[in-house]
Scaffold this active site. Structure first.
Site, PDB file in Angstrom:
ATOM      1  N   ASP B  21       0.819  -1.226   0.000  1.00  0.00           N
ATOM      2  CA  ASP B  21       0.000   0.000   0.000  1.00  0.00           C
ATOM      3  C   ASP B  21       0.845   1.265   0.000  1.00  0.00           C
ATOM      4  O   ASP B  21       0.460   2.275  -0.574  1.00  0.00           O
ATOM      5  CB  ASP B  21      -0.896   0.045   1.247  1.00  0.00           C
ATOM      6  CG  ASP B  21      -1.909  -1.089   1.269  1.00  0.00           C
ATOM      7  OD1 ASP B  21      -2.325  -1.526   0.168  1.00  0.00           O
ATOM      8  OD2 ASP B  21      -2.257  -1.543   2.371  1.00  0.00           O
ATOM      9  N   LYS B 225      17.168   7.744   9.289  1.00  0.00           N
ATOM     10  CA  LYS B 225      17.546   6.374   8.930  1.00  0.00           C
ATOM     11  C   LYS B 225      18.959   6.101   9.402  1.00  0.00           C
ATOM     12  O   LYS B 225      19.785   7.004   9.325  1.00  0.00           O
ATOM     13  CB  LYS B 225      17.511   6.186   7.405  1.00  0.00           C
ATOM     14  CG  LYS B 225      16.162   6.266   6.782  1.00  0.00           C
ATOM     15  CD  LYS B 225      16.272   6.134   5.247  1.00  0.00           C
ATOM     16  CE  LYS B 225      16.878   7.379   4.613  1.00  0.00           C
ATOM     17  NZ  LYS B 225      16.998   7.315   3.161  1.00  0.00           N
ATOM     18  N   ASP B 250      18.913   2.240  -2.023  1.00  0.00           N
ATOM     19  CA  ASP B 250      20.103   1.738  -2.710  1.00  0.00           C
ATOM     20  C   ASP B 250      21.181   1.286  -1.733  1.00  0.00           C
ATOM     21  O   ASP B 250      22.213   0.796  -2.158  1.00  0.00           O
ATOM     22  CB  ASP B 250      20.674   2.799  -3.656  1.00  0.00           C
ATOM     23  CG  ASP B 250      21.313   3.952  -2.916  1.00  0.00           C
ATOM     24  OD1 ASP B 250      20.717   4.432  -1.916  1.00  0.00           O
ATOM     25  OD2 ASP B 250      22.414   4.375  -3.306  1.00  0.00           O
TER      26      ASP B 250
END
Lengths: 298, 298
Positions: B21, B225, B250
């Site tokens: 989603d 992050k 990546d």
């Protein structure tokens, strides 16, 4: 018990002094607290001098050259000579000039205040950075102006009230780009040692050093207590016999550990940060302790 | 073998998209490299939107508010909406406003650029510091002006090109003096991730954070992050079902690890820093990988 090791008896004090040629002295907590000289200390220092002892005041303060640190002694009406002052800025300059085989064509990039560059100049070493780089980059795009520089042979970081991004990014770039560039620091104290009275900001050289070290896979050579390189420089310069040299200080984990690792005699004074309880409980034990430096003169 | 996990077949790609989603997307190395958008990416993003998928562009860049990061998208002729941007400055502001139970009488002391204070303001949080403290202390004696401040409830550190001693010493003082003051950082990247082309200086938020953490016996909560607090904020705000959410990035050690720790699906793109060899050798393995984001649109 530790009480056996208190230096108190006049005869024992004389014998202790006779066994030593050179005294290395920490200043804060030993000679003075903040801006107040301890009673009896000037007389004790003169007494040691009168007995032909060499005195070296060893300080991690890297913001001042020896000449400017001497002014602090003078402002406190305390007699000392330039040769008796041994600061971490001078230790770094001496190390680069005499122990690193530093090529005369190379320069040192300095993060720090004028004391460091003054000492480098006095040892014939060229340097850049310092207050020249007090003007920061003006925007993010300016980062592109920071490039490796083959003329830089070492980066030397000391305390810098005018630390900025440009200085950190330049130092990082030089060290990151070329492993042959020496990575040096005057000291690694995380906070200022002045007991909170003078510098409540408290944020020391070691904190700036952490910023520079974090993104690098390298560790600096540190020219301040308790790192042994500083002692190597002192022993090398004065050709000292460690067995006849005594480190006097008020801190177990810096001053006393510093002396012990170098094979020196150690004498703790109780006028600084170490309480009797702390002394009793510590793993680090000096050869002897004394209530205050003033007690060295009977 | 890893080749089994390459998402290549059109039917498989459709099934994968159908199982998700919300897509969380890293930008550099996924959407663009520096200032160049990868071919086919705008079409792939629009394709996902046309299928009713929610897109969230997740960035550690703390210098920009969502509004100002959106301008980067527009300058690259890339369609996006404010709601699709999720930066670490916004994550920090949202966390303080919605997850910390932060008292309305308290302020956040900010080290960082305007993006952070803009996001705090948009979440109704008062802040001080930032560019107000760009003027540094003028000499060492000024350090005495830095004192604990009971109105400060949190210190938030992000990237700050105008980092200076005053900011570091203030933040240190607030955090050192009162354990109740929250210690937060937008991200902990030691260097800039832009592959050396944009920021050769390279010295990132994590390096500044190391300076502040070093003299403190405290660790910050990090809102970027790969720290899970950022993901907690995203899940909390959007009420996401981790099983139907996919992190696309990546980098194995940041993007993919970040998604995996949060129980998300993970998709690696090969347009950034991860080579096929690195993928094969790594302990961190994404659920699937794909040559580029553009390949999501058959």
């Amino acid at each position: 018990m530790t009480t056996d090791r208190e230096l108190k008896d006049a005869g024992e004090i004389e014998a202790f002094i006779d066994s030593i040629d050179t005294f290395l002295l920490d200043c804060d907590g030993v000679i003075w607290a903040g801006n107040t000289v301890f009673d009896g200390v000037p007389e004790a220092l003169n007494y040691l001098r009168s007995k032909g002892k060499r005195l070296l005041f060893v300080t991690n303060n890297s913001t001042k050259s020896r000449a400017s640190y001497l002014k602090k002694f003078q402002s406190l009406n305390l007699h000392a000579t330039l040769d008796e002052i041994f600061g971490s800025a001078y230790a770094a300059a001496y190390y680069i000039a005499h122990q690193l085989n530093f090529p005369p064509t190379k320069k040192v990039y300095v993060i720090g205040m004028s004391g460091i560059q003054d000492e480098l100049t006095s040892e014939g070493i060229s340097s850049v950075g310092g207050s020249e780089d007090d003007d920061n980059l003006s925007d993010m795009a300016d980062m592109a102006s920071i490039k490796p520089d083959p003329s830089i042979g070492a980066v030397l970081l000391g305390f810098d009230l005018n630390i900025n991004y440009k200085k950190l990014a330049k130092a990082f770039t030089y060290l990151h780009h070329d492993e042959g560039v020496h990575f040096l620091a005057t000291n690694s104290d995380l906070t200022f040692p002045a007991g909170g009275t003078v510098y409540p900001g408290g944020f020391g050289t070691g904190a700036l050093l952490a910023a520079l070290s974090a993104p690098l896979d390298r560790k600096p050579v540190v020219l301040g207590k308790p790192h042994q390189t500083m002692l190597d420089v002192i022993v090398n310069k004065y050709h000292l016999d460690p067995q006849r040299t005594c480190m006097i200080g008020d801190r177990l984990d810096t001053d006393i550990a510093f002396g012990q690792h170098g094979g020196l005699k150690t004498l703790l004074v109780m006028t600084g940060v170490t309480s009797p309880k702390k002394l009793q409980e510590s793993d680090i034990q000096p050869d002897r302790f004394i209530q205050g430096l003033a007690n060295l003169k009977a």
